[in-house]
Enzyme design. Structure first.
Site, PDB file in Angstrom:
ATOM      1  N   ASP A   1      36.975  50.713  16.942  1.00  0.00           N
ATOM      2  CA  ASP A   1      38.016  51.632  16.477  1.00  0.00           C
ATOM      3  C   ASP A   1      39.245  50.799  16.140  1.00  0.00           C
ATOM      4  O   ASP A   1      39.427  49.696  16.650  1.00  0.00           O
ATOM      5  CB  ASP A   1      38.329  52.649  17.583  1.00  0.00           C
ATOM      6  N   HIS A   2      40.071  51.335  15.271  1.00  0.00           N
ATOM      7  CA  HIS A   2      41.351  50.696  14.960  1.00  0.00           C
ATOM      8  C   HIS A   2      42.415  51.221  15.912  1.00  0.00           C
ATOM      9  O   HIS A   2      42.571  52.429  16.073  1.00  0.00           O
ATOM     10  CB  HIS A   2      41.760  50.992  13.516  1.00  0.00           C
TER      11      HIS A   2
ATOM     12  N   PHE B   1      42.169  56.635  14.720  1.00  0.00           N
ATOM     13  CA  PHE B   1      41.180  57.690  14.498  1.00  0.00           C
ATOM     14  C   PHE B   1      40.005  57.229  13.637  1.00  0.00           C
ATOM     15  O   PHE B   1      39.526  57.975  12.785  1.00  0.00           O
ATOM     16  CB  PHE B   1      41.843  58.939  13.877  1.00  0.00           C
ATOM     17  N   HIS B   2      39.512  56.016  13.916  1.00  0.00           N
ATOM     18  CA  HIS B   2      38.411  55.470  13.136  1.00  0.00           C
ATOM     19  C   HIS B   2      37.231  55.030  14.015  1.00  0.00           C
ATOM     20  O   HIS B   2      36.693  53.942  13.833  1.00  0.00           O
ATOM     21  CB  HIS B   2      38.886  54.268  12.308  1.00  0.00           C
ATOM     22  N   PRO B   3      36.771  55.851  14.967  1.00  0.00           N
ATOM     23  CA  PRO B   3      35.641  55.432  15.801  1.00  0.00           C
ATOM     24  C   PRO B   3      34.376  55.283  14.961  1.00  0.00           C
ATOM     25  O   PRO B   3      34.093  56.096  14.075  1.00  0.00           O
ATOM     26  CB  PRO B   3      35.512  56.564  16.824  1.00  0.00           C
TER      27      PRO B   3
END
Length: 538
Positions: free
Chosen positions: A293-294, A473-475
């Site tokens: 994630d980021h 919000f990039h899982p």
């Protein structure tokens, strides 16, 4: 009620909507699309700025939270994920970016032929309908409208571009959907409204008789005949119902729910499954592992000139913005809060960009349990400079604790547990300091920066980051593709290893996280998957 279909797709998000469209297009196959959430026919979903309203809305949002994070001094991190037609593409901040070519070349290098950038670029090109700042359309046949909002952005964009020029940071006032450099962000809007995956791909397909879409239905587990996935057990209106699949079941429930559904169905790490009371069908060690994630942070500044705070922070401003939006589909409500940014190298000697930068003409401080929407920003003129690392090294897990899919899984980001990520934070904070020290930024400040980066030691920067950072919000990567069950969950055709009739198609199959926002690559993955699926039926 019909209960047998050729294809069953679980999850109507960024990927699932594409699959429903592509697999039903020629009328040969019956397709069932299952979505746990409701319809996307809601004002605050269609209005681009409305994602601030959806951020905590349990009606359209799973509202996940991580376990206490050891690398963040035990903090829990809030994870909003879409639970509505369109999935997270219906509640995200609309930024559209493919990443860089090296992201996909790394996918291919990990043993996944056909996933290098030269192979996936034509897929992107085919579905993207690009609309420039003068409303000129490129590729009218593309279904996903990607708009250049640069002509409508806040005037502070000129200060941000001057900041780039003075700091010798590559920039271009004309945005691109991939590669490096600062520009205005492209966004997924069409005529001032959100163009989610549901709007782009699913809505036009709803009239087809061979496509059935069910909302407010929960997939409880996948059923098997031997090693073949044969049916999906669901709960609908309080009762259980089973749908059988003649050809395939496709998991498109996202980086959290896809591995969870595999695990509650008996496909996952044996130790995890047994501890949750689930009978192990296949000990699949990588299901729910390798999560990437980021993780990012915002630095806040008070301005001596008007920002979006002056509009959205006042009732009069919000009313005028609302009128402008309703009458013309224009103004700040038609845009993303993320206006300027892109991928940069914190060190010119690097081969590829290592940081994503955000420069927003608004300031707001969102905290979990503080449901302050974006339409109520800080009371003073303010703006944000922020960053996240493009390619973090820390990896997390998604693991079940119950045999019930309705019980949220344990999410552990393991953020900041790899030294590279700690080192990256310092480098990127120093890069932000360089930006804030440019004359362009210094001359618009009405007070010293909230975070005095120049006066902070490396340890101070790391401490501040751990206290305030959050997910971007990039899982992804929790069902990653690879060569075998020993190193991955699915193969390069996205079929689950050692299982028949089951694929995973969403961001969970990424072998590694891409450098920028993940909506674009997720939609591309779904198009490639659909091509692969249909090729097997010809």
């Amino acid at each position: 009620m019909k209960t047998s279909f050729d294809y069953i797709i679980i999850g109507a998000g960024s990927a699932g909507c594409v699959l429903a469209d592509k697999l039903s297009a020629d009328g040969r196959h019956s397709v069932l699309l299952l979505e746990s959430g409701p319809s996307d026919d809601r004002f605050w979903i269609r209005a681009p700025i409305g994602y601030g309203m959806s951020f905590y809305d349990r009606n359209v949002n799973w509202r996940f939270s991580t376990m206490p994070e050891p690398g963040l001094d035990g903090r829990k991190i809030y994870w909003p994920r879409g639970r509505v037609l369109g999935g997270s593409s219906s509640i995200n901040a609309l930024v559209y970016h493919r990443g860089v070519a090296a992201d996909y070349d790394d996918w291919a290098a990990a043993g996944n032929p056909g996933w290098d950038y030269q192979s996936v670029k034509p897929v992107f090109d085919a579905f993207e309908q690009m609309v420039d700042a003068k409303d000129k359309v490129k590729n009218a046949d593309g279904k996903l409208t990607v708009s250049d909002p640069s002509s409508s952005l806040h005037p502070m964009k000129d200060d941000f571009f001057a900041m780039c020029e003075q700091s010798q940071t590559p920039f271009d006032r004309t945005p691109s959907q991939s590669g490096e450099g600062i520009s205005s962000y492209l966004i997924t809007t069409r005529n001032g409204k959100r163009c989610s995956s549901a709007v782009a791909f699913l809505h036009p397909a709803l009239k087809r008789k061979n496509l059935t879409v069910m909302t407010n239905i929960d997939a409880e587990r996948i059923l098997f005949q031997g090693k073949r996935a044969s049916a999906v057990l669901c709960r609908y209106k309080g009762a259980q119902i089973t749908f059988s699949a003649n050809r395939e079941i496709i998991l498109s429930a996202g980086a959290v729910k896809s591995p969870q559904l595999l695990q509650v169905s008996g496909i996952g790490p044996g130790k995890v499954l047994r501890a949750a009371g689930v009978t192990v069908k296949i000990d699949h060690p990588h299901v729910g592992m390798n999560m990437q994630d980021h993780l990012g942070i915002n630095y806040y500044f008070k301005a001596n000139k008007p920002t979006l705070n002056n509009v959205l922070g006042r009732w009069s401003g919000r009313i005028m913005a609302g009128i402008k939006y309703v009458l013309r589909r224009s103004g700040p409500l038609s845009l993303s809060v993320n206006q300027i940014g892109g991928l940069v190298k914190t060190d010119p000697s690097l081969a590829v960009a290592d940081a994503q930068i955000y420069a927003n003409p608004v300031s707001y401080q969102i905290k979990f349990h503080n449901e302050r929407p974006l339409l109520k920003p800080d009371a003073f003129p303010g703006f944000i400079l922020g960053f996240n690392s493009c390619r973090p090294a820390s990896t997390g897990t998604i693991t079940i604790t119950s045999e019930k899919a309705s019980t949220p899984p344990h999410i552990l980001g393991n953020y900041m547990t790899h030294q590279k990520d700690i080192d990256d934070v310092v480098k990127m904070a120093r890069f932000i300091a360089k930006l804030q020290n440019t004359p362009a930024i210094q001359q618009i400040l009405s007070a010293a920066p909230n975070t005095p980066l120049d006066a902070m030691s490396d340890d101070d920067i790391i401490t501040d980051f751990k206290e305030r950072c959050g997910t971007i919000f990039h899982p992804s990567c929790t069902c990653r593709m690879g060569t075998s069950i020993e190193n991955s969950v699915v193969n390069s055709d996205l079929k689950v290893h050692d299982v028949d009739g089951l694929r995973v198609v969403d961001a969970s199959v990424f072998p590694n996280i891409t450098s920028a926002n993940i909506n674009a690559p997720t939609i591309m993955v779904a198009h490639k998957a659909a091509e692969s699926i249909l090729a097997e039926t010809s």
